[in-house]
Scaffold this motif. Structure first.
Motif, PDB file in Angstrom:
ATOM      1  N   CYS A  71      26.701  54.252  33.387  1.00  0.00           N
ATOM      2  CA  CYS A  71      25.781  53.781  32.350  1.00  0.00           C
ATOM      3  C   CYS A  71      24.752  52.843  32.978  1.00  0.00           C
ATOM      4  O   CYS A  71      24.912  52.394  34.111  1.00  0.00           O
ATOM      5  N   ARG A 202      27.094  48.654  29.168  1.00  0.00           N
ATOM      6  CA  ARG A 202      26.970  49.490  27.967  1.00  0.00           C
ATOM      7  C   ARG A 202      26.733  48.628  26.730  1.00  0.00           C
ATOM      8  O   ARG A 202      25.908  48.967  25.865  1.00  0.00           O
ATOM      9  N   ARG A 206      23.503  48.697  24.144  1.00  0.00           N
ATOM     10  CA  ARG A 206      23.645  48.826  22.692  1.00  0.00           C
ATOM     11  C   ARG A 206      23.020  47.653  21.958  1.00  0.00           C
ATOM     12  O   ARG A 206      22.420  47.818  20.888  1.00  0.00           O
ATOM     13  N   TRP A 209      19.260  48.172  21.817  1.00  0.00           N
ATOM     14  CA  TRP A 209      18.860  49.126  20.785  1.00  0.00           C
ATOM     15  C   TRP A 209      18.978  48.528  19.386  1.00  0.00           C
ATOM     16  O   TRP A 209      18.156  48.807  18.514  1.00  0.00           O
ATOM     17  N   ASN A 240      17.680  56.122  27.236  1.00  0.00           N
ATOM     18  CA  ASN A 240      18.070  57.199  26.340  1.00  0.00           C
ATOM     19  C   ASN A 240      19.584  57.363  26.338  1.00  0.00           C
ATOM     20  O   ASN A 240      20.310  56.475  26.806  1.00  0.00           O
ATOM     21  N   GLU A 241      20.058  58.503  25.834  1.00  0.00           N
ATOM     22  CA  GLU A 241      21.506  58.695  25.717  1.00  0.00           C
ATOM     23  C   GLU A 241      22.204  58.642  27.070  1.00  0.00           C
ATOM     24  O   GLU A 241      23.376  58.245  27.160  1.00  0.00           O
ATOM     25  N   THR A 243      21.479  56.635  29.430  1.00  0.00           N
ATOM     26  CA  THR A 243      21.606  55.228  29.808  1.00  0.00           C
ATOM     27  C   THR A 243      22.896  54.649  29.260  1.00  0.00           C
ATOM     28  O   THR A 243      23.545  53.829  29.911  1.00  0.00           O
ATOM     29  N   GLU A 244      23.281  55.094  28.094  1.00  0.00           N
ATOM     30  CA  GLU A 244      24.543  54.637  27.498  1.00  0.00           C
ATOM     31  C   GLU A 244      25.741  55.318  28.150  1.00  0.00           C
ATOM     32  O   GLU A 244      26.782  54.688  28.366  1.00  0.00           O
ATOM     33  N   GLU A 245      25.609  56.595  28.473  1.00  0.00           N
ATOM     34  CA  GLU A 245      26.716  57.339  29.073  1.00  0.00           C
ATOM     35  C   GLU A 245      26.166  58.503  29.894  1.00  0.00           C
ATOM     36  O   GLU A 245      25.516  59.407  29.349  1.00  0.00           O
TER      37      GLU A 245
END
Length: 276
Positions: A71, A202, A206, A209, A240-241, A243-245
């Motif tokens: 991440c 992570r 979050r 965002w 984007n997604e 970056t989170e996982e």
């Protein structure tokens, strides 16, 4: 904890919460803000920084000491590096024997460029010159070099320099592989609790965002003279997604990139299992 990442909007957006104590249980950070060529060098040279943002292309030089975190990095679609000129050429053959500036000789951007040029530029390019990414467009504009490989917000700002697009390497990569473009990775020393660090990263993503306006002043203070709208577009594109996982698709993209480089002996031999 010592950390090094770039002053670009995507990195400062991602790490704002952790830097400012918004992530529960996370240690305080001692931050070094540096261009990707510098952070690659810190990791490869073993300079002591515990967590870093580096190029995916540089991983083979550091995997024995640093582990890839799942991440916090930059990987996506429609966000690849661009090849720019000032003469309006759209023919890759224009680059044959020419002087080309790149942001790092171990960057993902440069590796993508080498892979693309290998099959698109007859006879190959001439001299490759490493410049800080913010110096590349002015150097092309002023005729110091023939073409430039650009990253980050240059995607949005190059027309203001009177430059034209010769090739979008991200579009080429996506068409060729069907995979997203692996750009920048977060790595941590293998001696550390990587699961805990990944959790803090992570949570920082979050939080960013969930509180998008809270980081604005911090982001713009490090982006220097960047227009706020450009900074916002930069964040939306690169955070984007993935970056989170990173996920299976992201890992496949990284393996594909490094496998192609290894087949050409452009990177040191490495154990693919170290990417897990």
């Amino acid at each position: 904890m010592k950390i090094a990442f770039s002053p670009c909007p995507n990195d400062t957006f991602v790490f704002h919460a952790w830097v400012h104590g918004r992530v529960a249980g996370a240690p305080a950070l001692d931050v070094t803000y540096a261009d990707i060529d510098v952070t690659n060098g810190l990791a490869i040279g073993g300079a002591g920084t515990e967590v870093l943002k580096v190029s995916y292309a540089a991983l083979p030089w550091m995997l024995e000491q640093y582990a890839l975190l799942p991440c916090g990095g930059a990987l996506g679609r429609g966000c690849g590096p661009l090849v720019l000129t000032r003469d309006g050429s759209s023919d890759p053959a224009f680059l044959a024997g020419k002087r080309v500036a790149v942001p790092s000789d171990r960057s993902t951007a440069y590796l993508l460029f080498r892979l693309w040029a290998d099959s698109h530029v007859p006879g190959g390019v001439g001299e490759v010159i490493v410049l800080p990414f913010d110096r590349i467009m002015p150097a092309v504009r002023d005729g110091e070099i023939d073409a430039g490989l650009v990253i980050h917000e240059a995607r949005f700002t190059y027309p203001a320099y009177g430059l034209t697009l010769l090739a979008d390497l991200g579009a080429w990569w996506e068409l060729d592989t069907g995979l997203p473009i692996p750009l920048g990775a977060i790595v941590a020393r293998r001696s550390l609790d990587r699961e805990a660090i990944a959790g803090w990263v992570r949570e920082s993503v979050r939080y960013a965002w969930s509180h998008p306006l809270e980081s604005r002043a911090y982001v713009l203070s490090h982006a220097q003279e960047m227009d706020p709208q450009v900074a916002e577009a930069h964040i939306k594109l690169y955070v984007n997604e993935f970056t989170e996982e990173l996920g299976a698709e992201g890992r496949n993209a990284v393996r594909s990139l490094l496998q192609r480089a290894a087949e050409r002996e452009w990177v040191p031999p490495f154990d693919p299992a170290l990417l897990d």
